[in-house]
Design a protein around this motif. Structure first.
Motif, PDB file in Angstrom:
ATOM      1  N   LYS A 215       0.681  -1.228   0.074  1.00  0.00           N
ATOM      2  CA  LYS A 215       0.014  -0.077  -0.167  1.00  0.00           C
ATOM      3  C   LYS A 215       0.876   1.286  -0.064  1.00  0.00           C
ATOM      4  CE  LYS A 215      -3.952   2.351   0.259  1.00  0.00           C
ATOM      5  NZ  LYS A 215      -5.036   2.120  -0.935  1.00  0.00           N
ATOM      6  N   THR A 218       2.114   2.057  -3.535  1.00  0.00           N
ATOM      7  CA  THR A 218       1.131   2.606  -4.338  1.00  0.00           C
ATOM      8  C   THR A 218       0.677   4.106  -3.930  1.00  0.00           C
ATOM      9  OG1 THR A 218      -0.721   1.802  -2.907  1.00  0.00           O
ATOM     10  CG2 THR A 218       0.062   0.272  -4.751  1.00  0.00           C
ATOM     11  N   LYS A 345      -1.352  -4.127 -12.511  1.00  0.00           N
ATOM     12  CA  LYS A 345      -0.767  -3.147 -13.269  1.00  0.00           C
ATOM     13  C   LYS A 345      -1.663  -2.222 -13.993  1.00  0.00           C
ATOM     14  CE  LYS A 345       3.379  -2.377 -16.006  1.00  0.00           C
ATOM     15  NZ  LYS A 345       4.028  -1.259 -15.296  1.00  0.00           N
ATOM     16  N   ILE A 349      -6.755   3.031  -9.222  1.00  0.00           N
ATOM     17  CA  ILE A 349      -6.065   3.020  -7.771  1.00  0.00           C
ATOM     18  C   ILE A 349      -7.147   2.041  -6.985  1.00  0.00           C
ATOM     19  CG2 ILE A 349      -7.037   5.163  -7.343  1.00  0.00           C
ATOM     20  CD1 ILE A 349      -3.567   3.492  -5.823  1.00  0.00           C
ATOM     21  N   GLN A 352      -6.840  -1.487  -7.895  1.00  0.00           N
ATOM     22  CA  GLN A 352      -5.586  -1.831  -7.247  1.00  0.00           C
ATOM     23  C   GLN A 352      -5.613  -2.142  -6.046  1.00  0.00           C
ATOM     24  OE1 GLN A 352      -2.258   0.738  -7.323  1.00  0.00           O
ATOM     25  NE2 GLN A 352      -1.550  -0.412  -9.075  1.00  0.00           N
ATOM     26  N   THR A 353      -6.247  -1.307  -5.009  1.00  0.00           N
ATOM     27  CA  THR A 353      -6.279  -1.536  -3.606  1.00  0.00           C
ATOM     28  C   THR A 353      -7.060  -2.549  -3.177  1.00  0.00           C
ATOM     29  OG1 THR A 353      -6.073   1.118  -3.218  1.00  0.00           O
ATOM     30  CG2 THR A 353      -7.134  -0.402  -1.587  1.00  0.00           C
TER      31      THR A 353
END
Length: 394
Positions: A215, A218, A345, A349, A352-353
Motif C-alpha cells: 500500500k 502505491t 498494473k 487505484i 488496485q487497492t
C-alpha cells in the motif's frame, strides 16, 4: 436503463452479501463455541454444520444472478474442477481419503466463491460490503477476546482462526487510515493488533506487513505534505520499536501474563533467537523428498496430506509442486503470479487497492498456513484477478 442499473446493483449486493457472509457467520460461530465451551464437542459440530447451512442460504439467494451473468463460466469452472478430481481419483488412488475430505470445501465453498466474485460488476458495492462486514467481525472478535481476557473461557494455547477473522477488519482499517487519517481508525488498528498478538498467530502479522509495504508503494505517487508527515511520524515510531523490540515484547508478554493470565504464544515466539516453524520444516522436508521421487507427475491433488501427517503442507508453493509436479506446478505458479501482477498494473487505484487487500487476505496466508483447495479467501482474490484480466482483454 435506470431499471437495469437498479437490477445490477441489487445483483451485486446479493453477491457481495453471499461472499462476505462467511466472515460474519464463522466469527459468530466461534463466539458461541468459546462462550459455551463447545470446542471439539458433538454440539459444537452441530453448530458448525448449521453455520454452513446459513452461508449456503445466502449463496443460493445470489445464485440466479450469478447464472444470469456467468452461466457459461459457472459450468466451465465446475466441469474443469470435476474433471481434475475424477482424473486424480483414477490416477492417484492412494489419495482417496484426502480427496474426499476436500470435496465439500472445494466444490461448495471455494469454487462457487470464485465464480460469484468473477460475476461482480460493481467493486464499489463489494468494498462497502467489506467495510460493513469488517465492523461486525471486529465487534464479535472483541467480544471473544473479552471473554478470554476477563472470563473463564479458554481457546487453547492460541487461535489461528481468531487471528485470521480479525485480519479482515485490520486490513480494512489500515486501508482507511492510508486514505484518510482518523483517530478512530488508529484505535481500531491498535485493538485489532493487540488481539492478534495476544491470542492469534504470526501468519496474520506477516499479512499486515505485506499490506503496509504494498500500500505504501502505491501511495508514493499521490503523497501530500500532510500524509508525508504522518508517514514520517509512523516510520519514526516503527524505528523506535525496532530498537527496543525485545523490551517491548517482554513487557507486553509480562503484562498479559500477570494481569490476564494469557501467555501469548506469538509474543513468545517473536522473542526466540531462532526461527520456530511449528514443525512445518518437518512437513516441508517430508513432502519435498517425495516430490523429488516423482518430479514429473507429482503426488496428485491432496497428495501432500499423506506425507505431511494427515494435514496440508502449509505452503502453497510446495503444495502446487506436490499436486501437479515440478513442471506443471511451476507453470501454474508462474501463471498465477503473472495474472496478479497484470491485474495490479492495469487497474485504477481503487481496484488496485482491492486486489492488494485480497492478496494479503487470500494469498499471503497460504505461504505459511491453510490450503488453496479449502481457503475461500484465495478464491476471492482469483475471482477479482480473472475479472480484471477479462475486462483488460475487452
Amino acid at each position: 436503463m435506470e431499471i437495469s442499473n437498479k437490477q445490477n446493483s441489487r445483483g451485486d449486493k446479493k453477491i457481495s452479501i453471499a461472499v462476505m457472509s462467511s466472515f460474519v457467520v464463522l466469527t459468530f460461530q466461534y463466539l458461541l463455541l468459546i462462550y459455551f465451551n463447545l470446542m471439539d464437542t458433538s454440539t459444537g459440530s452441530i453448530i458448525q454444520l448449521f453455520s454452513k447451512l446459513i452461508v449456503g442460504v445466502f449463496y443460493v439467494i445470489a445464485l440466479p444472478t450469478v447464472l444470469k451473468r456467468s452461466r457459461f463460466f459457472f459450468f466451465s469452472a465446475y466441469f474443469i474442477g470435476i474433471t481434475i478430481y475424477i482424473f486424480n481419483f483414477l490416477a492417484f488412488s492412494q489419495n482417496l481419503e484426502p480427496l474426499i475430505d476436500t470435496i465439500f470445501p472445494f466444490f461448495f465453498t471455494s469454487l462457487p466463491t470464485f465464480v460469484y466474485v468473477y460475476s461482480l460488476n460493481d467493486w464499489g458495492l463489494f468494498m462497502k460490503s467489506m467495510k460493513k462486514t469488517s465492523g461486525v467481525v471486529f465487534f464479535i472478535s472483541c467480544l471473544i477476546a473479552l471473554l478470554v481476557f476477563v472470563g473463564n473461557n479458554e481457546m487453547g494455547e492460541y487461535s489461528m482462526s481468531l487471528s485470521y477473522y480479525m485480519l479482515l477488519p485490520l486490513i480494512v482499517f489500515l486501508n482507511e487510515l492510508f486514505e484518510k487519517f482518523k483517530v478512530m481508525n488508529v484505535l481500531y488498528i491498535v485493538v485489532s493488533g493487540v488481539i492478534i498478538l495476544a491470542l492469534g498467530s504470526r501468519g496474520a502479522i506477516l499479512c499486515v506487513l505485506v499490506f503496509i509495504i504494498l500500500k505504501s508503494i502505491t501511495q508514493l505517487k499521490r503523497l501530500s505534505y500532510l500524509k508525508f508527515l504522518i508517514y514520517l511520524f509512523l516510520l519514526c515510531i516503527m524505528v523506535f520499536g525496532i530498537f527496543f523490540l525485545d523490551e517491548i515484547l517482554q513487557f507486553s508478554y509480562e503484562f498479559l501474563s500477570n494481569n490476564f493470565g494469557i501467555q501469548s504464544r506469538t509474543l513468545q515466539l517473536f522473542q526466540e533467537e531462532s526461527l520456530y516453524l511449528s514443525q512445518r520444516d518437518v512437513m516441508y522436508n517430508s513432502v519435498l523428498s517425495e516430490i523429488v521421487k516423482h518430479p514429473f507427475v507429482g503426488l496428485g491433488v491432496a497428495g501432500d496430506r499423506i506425507f505431511a501427517g494427515g494435514v496440508y503442507v502449509h505452503n502453497i508453493f510446495i503444495e502446487f509442486f506436490a499436486h501437479f509436479g515440478i513442471i506443471l506446478g511451476s507453470f501454474l505458479l508462474f501463471g498465477l503470479l503473472f495474472m496478479i501482477l497484470f491485474a495490479l498494473k492495469t487497474q485504477g487505484i481503487k481496484k488496485q487497492t482491492m486486489i492488494i487487500m485480497w492478496l494479503c487476505l487470500g494469498l499471503v496466508p497460504l505461504f505459511v498456513s491453510s490450503s488453496y483447495l479449502i481457503e475461500f479467501k484465495f478464491w476471492i482474490l482469483m475471482g477479482l484477478v480473472c475479472q480484471s484480466v477479462k475486462f483488460r482483454k475487452y
